[in-house]
Design a protein around this motif. Structure first.
Motif, short mmCIF file in Angstrom:
data_model
loop_
_atom_site.label_atom_id
_atom_site.label_comp_id
_atom_site.label_asym_id
_atom_site.label_seq_id
_atom_site.Cartn_x
_atom_site.Cartn_y
_atom_site.Cartn_z
N GLN A 1 0.69 -1.20 0.10
CA GLN A 1 0.08 0.08 0.00
C GLN A 1 0.76 1.32 -0.04
O GLN A 1 0.33 2.21 0.11
N ILE A 2 2.23 1.17 0.24
CA ILE A 2 2.88 2.48 0.31
C ILE A 2 2.87 2.95 -1.18
O ILE A 2 3.33 2.59 -2.27
N PRO A 3 2.34 4.29 -1.00
CA PRO A 3 1.82 5.13 -2.29
C PRO A 3 3.31 5.62 -3.37
O PRO A 3 3.17 5.95 -4.42
N SER A 4 4.48 5.89 -2.48
CA SER A 4 5.57 6.85 -3.04
C SER A 4 7.03 6.38 -2.48
O SER A 4 6.95 5.87 -1.39
N SER A 5 7.78 6.75 -3.54
CA SER A 5 9.17 6.44 -2.85
C SER A 5 9.48 7.25 -1.64
O SER A 5 10.39 6.62 -0.66
N TRP A 6 8.97 8.47 -1.36
CA TRP A 6 9.08 9.21 -0.22
C TRP A 6 8.66 8.43 0.97
O TRP A 6 9.27 8.17 2.03
N GLU A 7 7.36 7.65 0.91
CA GLU A 7 6.91 6.98 2.05
C GLU A 7 7.59 5.81 2.29
O GLU A 7 7.92 5.49 3.65
N GLY A 8 8.12 5.20 1.28
CA GLY A 8 9.16 3.98 1.42
C GLY A 8 10.42 4.44 2.30
O GLY A 8 10.84 3.89 3.12
N GLU A 9 11.16 5.49 1.75
CA GLU A 9 12.11 6.08 2.49
C GLU A 9 11.89 6.13 4.05
O GLU A 9 12.61 5.90 4.96
N ARG A 10 10.73 6.78 4.18
CA ARG A 10 10.53 7.20 5.60
C ARG A 10 10.34 5.76 6.45
O ARG A 10 10.64 5.85 7.58
N LEU A 11 9.43 4.95 5.89
CA LEU A 11 9.38 3.71 6.51
C LEU A 11 10.78 3.03 7.08
O LEU A 11 10.96 2.66 8.06
#
Ligand code: HXC
Length: 261
Positions: free
Chosen positions: A73-83
């Motif tokens: 469900q992660i929508p973007s590279s930014w969200e992925g990096e944050r996780l």
């Protein structure tokens, strides 16, 4: 404190955190990461906890990785990096905890599970444990420190082999690679981990803290800088009451009683 995905137990000088999401082989979702952050904080603050054990619930898995349903469900590279950054910060905090952390690896330690295990100081594996970084099979790369800690622990080419193939290795193979320190029969794992935690709980807490710091920081630098760090931490250990106790106990031929002071 009550948690949904984590159980907390405490014994003679030790605490144990058990990750429990049996339906998904203890996979780490955000909620579990948050609870783990809180539980690690509790271990950090409680002076009666002198060694921490982390394990997984059930017979099959330590942690089978990050929760793939949630990752999907992660929508973007930014969200992925944050996780990734959040998990990395937690695992670094575990690695740098002032007390020793024993990982009792009771089954699958895959992806984030292998990464969590590698943030421990001493890894004891059940003979049923399996280790691997299978992220490549999902089209992604390890994100909770796998490319970094695995390469530092087993060397660059072996880390590349494991991350590129996603292959799982047995506990015995992990022992041969130096990834784990001990393999024990599955049904003796917790007993062994607790015996070790009880032994560590008798050691001088401040000396253990400086040993961790000297090794963690020293292995990230050149030899001469590492030796200077060691000398500095050695010096600091002389400011403690425990070193008087330890040396007196030796000279008086009795067991020391360390108080962490
Ligand atoms: C979500 C998971 C899961 C996971 C297992 N399950 N691992 N759910 N996330 N990581 C679920 C399965 O979907 C299944 O649900 C149930 O747990 C039991 O698993 P099975 O696959 O049926 O068991 P088995 O056939 O014995 O296989 C065990 C296994 C396999 C080899 C461990 O489950 C597996 O390969 N899991 C994924 C491992 C993985 O890729 N981990 C890396 C994740 S990425 P149902 O509903 O069918 O019963 C990662 C990135 C970290 O960790 C960094 C993030 C920033």
């Amino acid at each position: 404190m009550e948690w949904k995905n984590i159980a907390w137990e405490q014994g003679d000088g030790w605490a144990q955190i058990t990750i429990q999401r049996p339906k998904v082989l203890n996979a780490l979702n955000r909620e579990t990461l948050e609870e783990l952050e809180q539980a690690v904080g509790r271990a950090e603050e409680d002076e009666t906890v002198r060694a921490l054990i982390i394990t997984g619930a059930g017979d099959k898995a330590f942690v089978a990785g990050a929760d793939i349903g949630e990752l999907r469900q992660i929508p973007s590279s930014w969200e992925g990096e944050r996780l990734a950054a959040r998990g990395q910060a937690l695992f670094s905090r575990i690695e740098e905890l002032d007390k020793p952390v024993i990982m009792a690896v009771n089954g699958y330690a895959l992806g984030g599970g292998c990464e969590l295990a590698m943030s421990g100081d001493i890894l004891i594996a059940s003979d049923k444990a399996r280790f691997g970084q299978p992220e490549v099979n999902l089209g992604v790369i390890p994100g909770y420190g796998g490319t970094q800690r695995l390469a530092r622990l087993v060397g660059k080419t072996t880390a590349k082999y494991l991350c590129l193939t996603g292959e799982m290795i047995t506990a015995e193979e992990a022992l041969r690679l130096g990834l784990v320190q001990k393999v024990v029969p599955h049904d003796q794992l917790l007993e062994e981990a607790r015996k070790l935690a009880e032994r560590l709980a008798q050691k001088a807490p401040i000396a253990m803290k400086y040993i961790k710091k000297a090794i963690n920081q020293g292995t990230e630098t050149d030899l001469q800088s590492g030796l200077r760090l060691e000398a500095a931490f050695f010096g600091l250990s002389f400011d403690t009451e425990d070193r008087i106790e330890g040396m007196d106990a030796f000279l008086e031929k009795r067991a020391p009683r360390f108080r962490g002071k």
